[in-house]
Design an enzyme around this catalytic site. Sequence first.
Site, PDB file in Angstrom:
ATOM      1  N   LEU A  12       2.412 -11.805  -3.153  1.00 36.92           N
ATOM      2  CA  LEU A  12       3.872 -11.684  -3.024  1.00 36.92           C
ATOM      3  C   LEU A  12       4.385 -12.689  -1.987  1.00 36.92           C
ATOM      4  O   LEU A  12       3.774 -12.853  -0.932  1.00 36.92           O
ATOM      5  CB  LEU A  12       4.269 -10.277  -2.569  1.00 36.92           C
ATOM      6  CG  LEU A  12       3.989  -9.141  -3.540  1.00 36.92           C
ATOM      7  CD1 LEU A  12       4.446  -7.833  -2.907  1.00 36.92           C
ATOM      8  CD2 LEU A  12       4.702  -9.366  -4.862  1.00 36.92           C
ATOM      9  N   LYS A  54      -1.728  -5.945   9.151  1.00 37.10           N
ATOM     10  CA  LYS A  54      -0.663  -6.650   8.424  1.00 37.10           C
ATOM     11  C   LYS A  54       0.646  -6.590   9.184  1.00 37.10           C
ATOM     12  O   LYS A  54       1.410  -7.556   9.234  1.00 37.10           O
ATOM     13  CB  LYS A  54      -0.496  -6.048   7.026  1.00 37.10           C
ATOM     14  CG  LYS A  54      -1.682  -6.340   6.121  1.00 37.10           C
ATOM     15  CD  LYS A  54      -1.575  -5.585   4.810  1.00 37.10           C
ATOM     16  CE  LYS A  54      -2.762  -5.902   3.903  1.00 37.10           C
ATOM     17  NZ  LYS A  54      -2.889  -4.924   2.821  1.00 37.10           N
TER      18      LYS A  54
END
Length: 859
Positions: free
Chosen positions: A644, A713
């Site tokens: 993404l 993340k």
Amino acid sequence: MTRLQIFKFGGTSMGSAEALRLAFARIQEARPRPVAVVSAMSGVTDLLLGAARSALEGDPEAVRAAVGAFRDKHLQLIAGLVPRRAARLALEALVDESAGELAAVCESVRVLRELTPRTLDAVAARGERVVARVFAEFLTERGVPAEYVDATEILFTERTLDSLWPDLARCEKESRKRLLPLVKKGKVVVVPGFIATGPDGQVVTLGRGGSDFSASLLARSLGAQKVTLWKEVDGLMTADPKAVPDARVLPELHYREAAELAYYGAKVLHPRTMVPLIDRQIPLFLRNSFNPSFSGTRIAGDVGAGEYPVKALTAIHAQALISVEGKGMLGVPGIAARTFGALSKAGHSVSMISQASSEASICFVVPAAEADDAVRALSQAFAAELEGKVIDAVKVERPVSLLAVVGLGMAGRPGIAARTTAPLARDKVNIRAIAQGSSELNITLAVKEADAPRALKALHAEFQLDKLRPVADTHGRGASVVLFGTGQIGRALARQLIHQETYFRHDLGLQVSVVAACDRSGFVFEEKGFSRDGLESLLARKEAGKPLVGKKKTADLAEGDLQKRGPELVKALGALPLANPVFVDVTAVDDAPLIRQALERGFHVVLANKKPLVAPQAQYEALFALAKERGLSLRYEATVGAGLPVLDTLKKLREAGDRVQTVVGALSGTLGYLMTQLDEGVPFSEAVRTAHKLGYTEPDPKDDLSGMDVARKALILARTIGMKAELSDVAVEPLFPASMAKLSAAEFLARVGELDADFAARVAENKRQKKVLRYVARIEKSGLRVGLEAVSEASPTGRLKGPDNQVVLYTDRYKANPLVVTGPGAGAEVTAAGVLNDILAIATSAPAGPPSGLRVNSR
Ligand code: ASP
Ligand code: MG
């Protein structure tokens, strides 16, 4: 091995202060560092040769004028270029000295009325020497440390037959010894082209236009990665655009085609240039220093015939066609031998020969200016035959033009000759003679000079050369991928590269190849890039559970082995002259120091591995600072949301002047899956066990449920938007109580049911409020948090299904209504796609552009 390339700047590219500034820019941005070979300023060689000739003719006025012009041209250049007084004075003294010497040599020529080749060379040599010194000084003044090295110290010639030819072994030895230490020190070496040392130690020149040859000679000697000839034209063309208005620039040519074109009159390139490069397969680029964004012409050994059997046309004008004719010649032996014997004795070299099959005539071409002399020589040689009517006549036709039709694809393809003659017949061009070279690389036609433009246009149209477009034309653009890790992501990436190869090459003009792959057992590499088959067989090997190197089963090798392989890999590959090398880390190894080494060795870096990005803040910043300093990219799109475009979006926002305030993300495919199972009323334990069985979780499901992967993340996102934080600053809520943290995977799976009641209660409570549970990372100025949140069913996060990932960006501009990126965010395929995108971004960016990667800028 030291990585380097050769730049050669032609006379026009050295012709003015402005041109030298452009040359400076090309050198400053170039990686790897170039060694520069320069021509004399345009017009200077002619000026010098003219001065010598005037001296021989006893014209002191003309000599004085030439010497003055030589001096003024260079003084003017220096004035416009070197502001610092001391440096300027030194260069001016140099010019004065060279001009004074020129005057003295010319004077002795005038007195002695003798101009030996040796003297002529000594006169001509100063053109490149002076400008090379000026350029070296200019580079240094502008902050690019440069050093002048005279060509006579490194290029040596010997006499073979009647001409000079470089002593290749000696050139190699001396230029390495002299230049490599300087290159290692980071110096740009500037070498005057065109000149070398002759057999008895004197300075010699390599023939007009010879500095191209100097450049390729040096490239071979130093083992350069490539040679770029910076000229004032865009490249080699399908035909002379003055004669054929729709001529095109040739994107690529085989060495042999280029040599043929150069030999048959394409003035852009010295015909010998390719010779030193061929057996070393060093590609040669022709570029326009006044149009540097244009990719120019690439000349190499890997270029095929392609769809154009004929690639280009050349013309040499002002020629004469001489024929020796006579019915009586038929069957008389030795006529041809005597014809060429007589010509060679008279010093004429013949450019085209054709003999009618009837043997009733032999014809050949010499420059028109030599025709009378050639005819005289033949008339003498055949005096008896002419008398006895064995030979009727020696005839001359002039002016004629020699047209050459050149292309690799002509060999063995029938009908090309017919396609050459038919359009000419149609256009009523009379072909006076035709010959095909034995290489079958060219067909040469002699036509009346007045017919040449028409003939060229007709041929250009016949072979559709105006349609030539730059397909399959990578000009060295691309990337050499070093694959660290051959797990699922690495293999998926290799597959995607194989699959897209043709598209990259033809549509994007990129050559992206895998040059090395590394697993726990070691690494394999192929300097020129693995072929499709080579890569397929590597994949097959891995898929069969075999290691890349040796016999041990992969399963028997420890993960720690991979850690050890990294430095070996970087060291070995760093020593190879790879084009735009990219180190791709698709492991999960804790390897920030390795990434540092890769950057230090000149690799761009693409990470799917999160570990180096969650190293302590100072280390993290040092990595990016290093990349920036070296002009390298450090990209990591795949680390968050897999393929993404999360980081890419952040970057674009920032470039457009927006500022990110808050990021809310669902960043774990595994936890996403579990959460939507809960939505559907599936007990927590059952969802975990199914996910485990399907391979959605790590072998130990606690690794996912701990939230640590999401925390990493979150930290990467936070740092990307400029926050300074450590992994320990992230508040993490695990999905199991601390009391279960020490359990083994099996024990945990056995007892995970203990958590069901609690989850069921929370799900039911939320449902009443039209809310669902999501595992969310929240990045705010006030801090970083990852954990469970109850969100409205109708919100973007609430609507998220299965393993999809999502990042919601609240920025100055996207305030009430945030920017949302949603989609599959886990799995080898989409992760590899994210890596591939980063590789492409590097491959398409200008070879030495500033890093387009994401930099941390503290607010
Ligand atoms: N200066 C020399 C010439 O004009 C060599 C070169 O420019 O390549 O022929
Ligand atoms: Mg991503």
